[in-house]
Design a protein around this motif. Structure first.
Motif, short mmCIF file in Angstrom:
data_model
loop_
_atom_site.label_atom_id
_atom_site.label_comp_id
_atom_site.label_asym_id
_atom_site.label_seq_id
_atom_site.Cartn_x
_atom_site.Cartn_y
_atom_site.Cartn_z
N HIS A 194 0.83 -1.21 0.00
CA HIS A 194 0.00 0.00 0.00
C HIS A 194 0.87 1.27 0.00
O HIS A 194 0.50 2.27 -0.62
N HIS A 195 2.01 1.21 0.67
CA HIS A 195 2.92 2.36 0.65
C HIS A 195 3.41 2.58 -0.78
O HIS A 195 3.44 3.73 -1.27
N HIS A 196 3.78 1.53 -1.46
CA HIS A 196 4.24 1.63 -2.84
C HIS A 196 3.15 2.23 -3.73
O HIS A 196 3.41 3.12 -4.56
N THR A 197 1.92 1.74 -3.56
CA THR A 197 0.79 2.25 -4.36
C THR A 197 0.59 3.73 -4.13
O THR A 197 0.40 4.51 -5.09
N LEU A 198 0.65 4.17 -2.87
CA LEU A 198 0.40 5.58 -2.56
C LEU A 198 1.54 6.48 -3.01
O LEU A 198 1.30 7.63 -3.41
N ILE A 199 2.77 5.98 -2.97
CA ILE A 199 3.88 6.78 -3.50
C ILE A 199 3.68 6.99 -5.00
O ILE A 199 3.91 8.09 -5.53
N GLN A 200 3.21 5.96 -5.69
CA GLN A 200 2.91 6.11 -7.12
C GLN A 200 1.80 7.13 -7.34
O GLN A 200 1.83 7.91 -8.31
N GLU A 201 0.81 7.13 -6.45
CA GLU A 201 -0.27 8.10 -6.56
C GLU A 201 0.24 9.52 -6.34
O GLU A 201 -0.18 10.47 -7.02
N VAL A 202 1.13 9.70 -5.37
CA VAL A 202 1.73 11.01 -5.13
C VAL A 202 2.47 11.49 -6.39
O VAL A 202 2.39 12.67 -6.76
N VAL A 203 3.17 10.57 -7.04
CA VAL A 203 3.88 10.92 -8.28
C VAL A 203 2.89 11.33 -9.36
O VAL A 203 3.08 12.35 -10.04
N ARG A 204 1.80 10.57 -9.52
CA ARG A 204 0.79 10.92 -10.53
C ARG A 204 0.17 12.28 -10.23
O ARG A 204 -0.09 13.08 -11.14
N MET A 205 -0.08 12.54 -8.94
CA MET A 205 -0.63 13.83 -8.56
C MET A 205 0.31 14.96 -8.93
O MET A 205 -0.11 15.98 -9.50
N LEU A 206 1.59 14.78 -8.64
CA LEU A 206 2.56 15.83 -8.94
C LEU A 206 2.72 16.01 -10.44
O LEU A 206 2.88 17.13 -10.92
N CYS A 207 2.68 14.92 -11.18
CA CYS A 207 2.73 15.03 -12.65
C CYS A 207 1.54 15.80 -13.18
O CYS A 207 1.62 16.43 -14.25
N ALA A 208 0.41 15.76 -12.45
CA ALA A 208 -0.77 16.53 -12.83
C ALA A 208 -0.73 17.94 -12.25
O ALA A 208 -1.69 18.70 -12.41
N GLY A 209 0.36 18.27 -11.56
CA GLY A 209 0.53 19.62 -11.02
C GLY A 209 -0.10 19.86 -9.68
O GLY A 209 -0.28 21.01 -9.27
N VAL A 210 -0.43 18.78 -8.94
CA VAL A 210 -1.15 18.92 -7.66
C VAL A 210 -0.36 18.30 -6.52
O VAL A 210 0.19 17.21 -6.65
#
Length: 286
Positions: A148-164
């Motif tokens: 779950h930590h790995h999944t959420l780190i990926q989500e943080v990356v996707r968020m930042l790639c979207a500028g958020v």
């Protein structure tokens, strides 16, 4: 149950058929389970500014845009109209972030409609169809924590790639829902304080804090995670325009030990001052 007054217009417009129950009451909103045709959704009713505990800190609202200069002046003066505009911008920030992140493939509740301080969106559920629990109410095996930590780190990356940048990410605003295959899947919620990564000077610190919260929470179950430093690694890649959703992260970050060329920095400052002085002189003599 008594229908909350702010949900009545949505019922009159046919967007909501019935209110089932109150799901929760948080620092900035109350959430209700509602029926919309054959679907069960949730309605987030934002509290008025004087009735909520979460304040709009300047760190979060820095560089948020207003529609016109009149609104900007009213907000700066703190007039009643200015406070109303600021409140609307605060609520719109979550709606805008949800649409942007959903489009980027981030697992957030799907938004459906927003009207007069009420956000109608997906009800995140668990495998049994009940309202999904928050992470802070759960315990995990080391393997689950790492996953779950790995999944959420990926989500943080996707968020930042979207500028958020979420700005307040922790185990208290992540639900444990399910994915399309019925497998446990974390879902990120509560985004009114979301900030624009490129337009807010506090973005690097907030991203690092979000990631540190994830590290510290899951580190209770998988202690090796406590030695990772994904936050600074992610931001360094973003600042270098090298961040993308499939980037391979190491969880390590090495600070540069190269000595700062102080003389070079001072020369650049001096050159900039000289150029500005020359520009002003040209304007005076034109």
């Amino acid at each position: 149950m008594k229908i909350p007054s702010r949900l009545v217009p949505l019922m009159e417009d046919g967007l909501i058929d019935s209110v089932v129950r109150q799901l929760m009451s948080g620092k900035e909103a109350m959430v209700f389970v509602v029926r919309c045709g054959a679907e069960t959704r949730c309605a987030k009713v934002y509290k008025e500014a004087n009735k909520r505990a979460f304040r709009q800190a300047v760190d979060y609202t820095e560089n948020r845009k207003t529609k016109n200069s009149r609104q900007a002046r009213a907000m700066a003066k703190g007039t009643r109209y200015g406070r109303e505009v600021q409140e609307q911008a605060w609520q719109n920030a979550e709606v805008d972030a949800l649409y942007r992140l959903a489009a980027a493939g981030v697992r957030v509740p799907r938004p459906y409609h927003f009207h007069e301080g009420v956000l109608l969106m997906e009800l995140v559920t668990n495998a049994d169809g009940d309202a999904a629990p928050r992470l802070n109410d759960l315990a995990f095996t080391p393997e689950q924590a790492r996953q779950h930590h790995h999944t959420l780190i990926q989500e943080v990356v996707r968020m930042l790639c979207a500028g958020v940048v979420h700005g307040d990410l922790s185990e208290f605003n992540i639900l444990m829902g399910v994915d399309a295959d019925g497998q446990a899947c974390p879902v990120i919620i509560d985004l009114p304080q979301a900030i624009d990564a490129a337009g807010n000077n506090h973005a690097p610190a907030m991203l690092e804090r979000d990631v540190a919260n994830l590290r510290n929470y899951f580190g209770q179950f998988a202690p090796e995670l406590l030695a990772t430093d994904y936050g600074r690694e992610i931001w360094a890649l973003y600042a270098a325009s090298a961040l993308h959703p499939e980037v391979a992260l190491t969880g390590r970050f090495e600070r540069s030990r190269k000595a700062v060329d102080l003389d070079g920095v001072l020369r650049e400052i001096g050159d900039a001052r000289a150029e500005e002085a020359a520009r002003l002189l040209r304007l005076q003599t034109a």
